[in-house]
Design a protein around this motif. Sequence first.
Motif, PDB file in Angstrom:
ATOM      1  N   SER A 297      62.975  74.820  44.220  1.00  0.00           N
ATOM      2  CA  SER A 297      63.960  73.990  44.299  1.00  0.00           C
ATOM      3  C   SER A 297      63.949  73.380  45.766  1.00  0.00           C
ATOM      4  CB  SER A 297      65.335  74.295  43.832  1.00  0.00           C
ATOM      5  OG  SER A 297      65.419  74.297  42.563  1.00  0.00           O
TER       6      SER A 297
ATOM      7  N   VAL B  69      65.518  71.900  41.107  1.00  0.00           N
ATOM      8  CA  VAL B  69      66.202  70.888  41.680  1.00  0.00           C
ATOM      9  C   VAL B  69      65.375  70.188  42.952  1.00  0.00           C
ATOM     10  CG1 VAL B  69      68.755  70.079  42.609  1.00  0.00           C
ATOM     11  CG2 VAL B  69      68.165  72.365  41.347  1.00  0.00           C
TER      12      VAL B  69
ATOM     13  N   THR C  96      68.740  64.717  43.716  1.00  0.00           N
ATOM     14  CA  THR C  96      70.060  65.009  43.270  1.00  0.00           C
ATOM     15  C   THR C  96      70.951  64.430  44.347  1.00  0.00           C
ATOM     16  OG1 THR C  96      71.474  66.897  42.518  1.00  0.00           O
ATOM     17  CG2 THR C  96      70.180  67.216  44.374  1.00  0.00           C
TER      18      THR C  96
ATOM     19  N   GLU D   1      63.080  65.964  36.873  1.00  0.00           N
ATOM     20  CA  GLU D   1      63.038  67.432  37.185  1.00  0.00           C
ATOM     21  C   GLU D   1      62.183  68.251  36.228  1.00  0.00           C
ATOM     22  OE1 GLU D   1      67.002  67.606  40.121  1.00  0.00           O
ATOM     23  OE2 GLU D   1      67.253  67.558  38.061  1.00  0.00           O
TER      24      GLU D   1
ATOM     25  N   THR E   6      72.668  71.430  36.394  1.00  0.00           N
ATOM     26  CA  THR E   6      71.240  71.645  36.142  1.00  0.00           C
ATOM     27  C   THR E   6      70.873  72.201  34.819  1.00  0.00           C
ATOM     28  OG1 THR E   6      71.092  73.514  37.497  1.00  0.00           O
ATOM     29  CG2 THR E   6      70.512  71.467  38.637  1.00  0.00           C
TER      30      THR E   6
ATOM     31  N   ARG F 108      71.646  69.884  32.132  1.00  0.00           N
ATOM     32  CA  ARG F 108      70.564  68.911  31.713  1.00  0.00           C
ATOM     33  C   ARG F 108      69.413  69.477  30.992  1.00  0.00           C
ATOM     34  NH1 ARG F 108      68.072  65.949  36.666  1.00  0.00           N
ATOM     35  NH2 ARG F 108      67.745  64.299  34.935  1.00  0.00           N
TER      36      ARG F 108
ATOM     37  N   HIS G  77      82.012  67.269  42.679  1.00  0.00           N
ATOM     38  CA  HIS G  77      80.931  66.450  43.108  1.00  0.00           C
ATOM     39  C   HIS G  77      81.353  65.359  43.960  1.00  0.00           C
ATOM     40  CE1 HIS G  77      78.658  69.010  40.478  1.00  0.00           C
ATOM     41  NE2 HIS G  77      79.314  68.950  39.642  1.00  0.00           N
TER      42      HIS G  77
ATOM     43  N   SER H 276      78.742  59.616  41.693  1.00  0.00           N
ATOM     44  CA  SER H 276      77.505  60.357  41.769  1.00  0.00           C
ATOM     45  C   SER H 276      77.018  60.310  40.258  1.00  0.00           C
ATOM     46  CB  SER H 276      77.407  61.715  42.440  1.00  0.00           C
ATOM     47  OG  SER H 276      78.551  62.353  41.861  1.00  0.00           O
TER      48      SER H 276
ATOM     49  N   LEU I 285      76.321  63.039  38.988  1.00  0.00           N
ATOM     50  CA  LEU I 285      77.093  64.234  38.531  1.00  0.00           C
ATOM     51  C   LEU I 285      78.216  64.141  38.060  1.00  0.00           C
ATOM     52  CD1 LEU I 285      75.566  66.909  41.194  1.00  0.00           C
ATOM     53  CD2 LEU I 285      74.522  66.137  38.970  1.00  0.00           C
TER      54      LEU I 285
END
Length: 420
Positions: A212, A244, A248, A265, A290, A293, A377, A381, A383
Amino acid sequence: MNTKEIHISDYSYELPDDRIAKYPMAERDHSKLLIYNKGVVTEDVFYRLPEHLPQGALMVFNNTRVIQARLHFRKDHESASQQGALIEVFLLEPSSPADYEQMFQQTSCCTWLCLIGNQKKWKTGTLCRTVETAHGLLTLKATRQGEQGTSQVVAFEWSVASAEDSSARQPLSFAEVLDAVGELPIPPYLNRESQESDKTTYQTVYSKIKGSVAAPTAGLHFTSRVLADIDRRGIAREELTLHVGAGTFRPVKSETIGEHPMHTEYVAVRRQTLDKLIAHGGHAIAVGTTSVRTLESLYYMGLKVMAHADVTEEALHVAQWEPYDVTGELPTSEEALCALRDWMVRHGLTTLHSSTQIIIAPGYDYKVVQMLVTNFHQPQSTLLLLVSAFVKGDWRKIYDYALAHDFRFLSYGDSSLIIP
């Protein structure tokens, strides 16, 4: 709801700079914990997180480890008395070999996709840097080899010079080269240089698999004490790997979500993790976005093998909008994960290696994740969109509470447990 027509401006809030945590808490598990439980918001301290989790549940962690992905070189200057331009080479993902594990085992050369800082100053030629190590004088060279999409292809070569007998000297792996030369890529919004302490505090205590360029920050709050308490309470733990990427931090620049290109990713999931998920009815508590996802992507990988029994591992990649194009009566999460597990058995795979570009935003129907541990976050974004989708649009209640009750934000900030 047409997810592609969502306006990112609807997912904004005012985040003062002094609310962004520049450094972590002295003790990881003493951060604040916001609890959103079916619309009711309360707070606690993170080390009491296990008290809020149901016995018999499965908790899934991302065990990726952040690499020292920032490399700095000085160009040679015509005048020996002056320094040349400073060039930053930021490693994004391996190119040759493309496999992360193989990449870090290389002992003489490799190629990466990179971002180049001060790129105009490095159009041609080879950059060189020497560093004294315990093994001798390390020389690392970098040469640009062209472009691939928005990234630059950079070839690296290295060698170690020592007064000792070279035949008895072990060559350095690329992992060791990065440890000697690289810098940890802390998030740009911290507005500071990385420090020696970040090498520890910007890694989760359970990080294992290098790859990452940013930490899965929801995991930064966990300590061996909290993990032991989770075990004592009869909550199962499993790990997966999603490396990651720098994407991101990519802001949503388009007016609507449909125009935003989500980054890809790479994931690795063991067959025993699928077995554990299936044993828990195809559901889990995800630690971090993460993990979300990855877990949600596994469902759609399962659909692929149900539709095409001979699908290749590479073709299991989940495209950005793929989940939104699936219609009709769908299998349960347990059925989809069983199909994926059985496909792995047929192909003799103990670990699944694939990738995901999935974007999770309002209108998405969660299949696997039932609870989420996550930080707070950035405005506008992807996220924040993921969190909003999880609580059916009720994200402002969470963020208004956090802002009003002195919670710390972003990577080194406080945490939340979200139960929709």
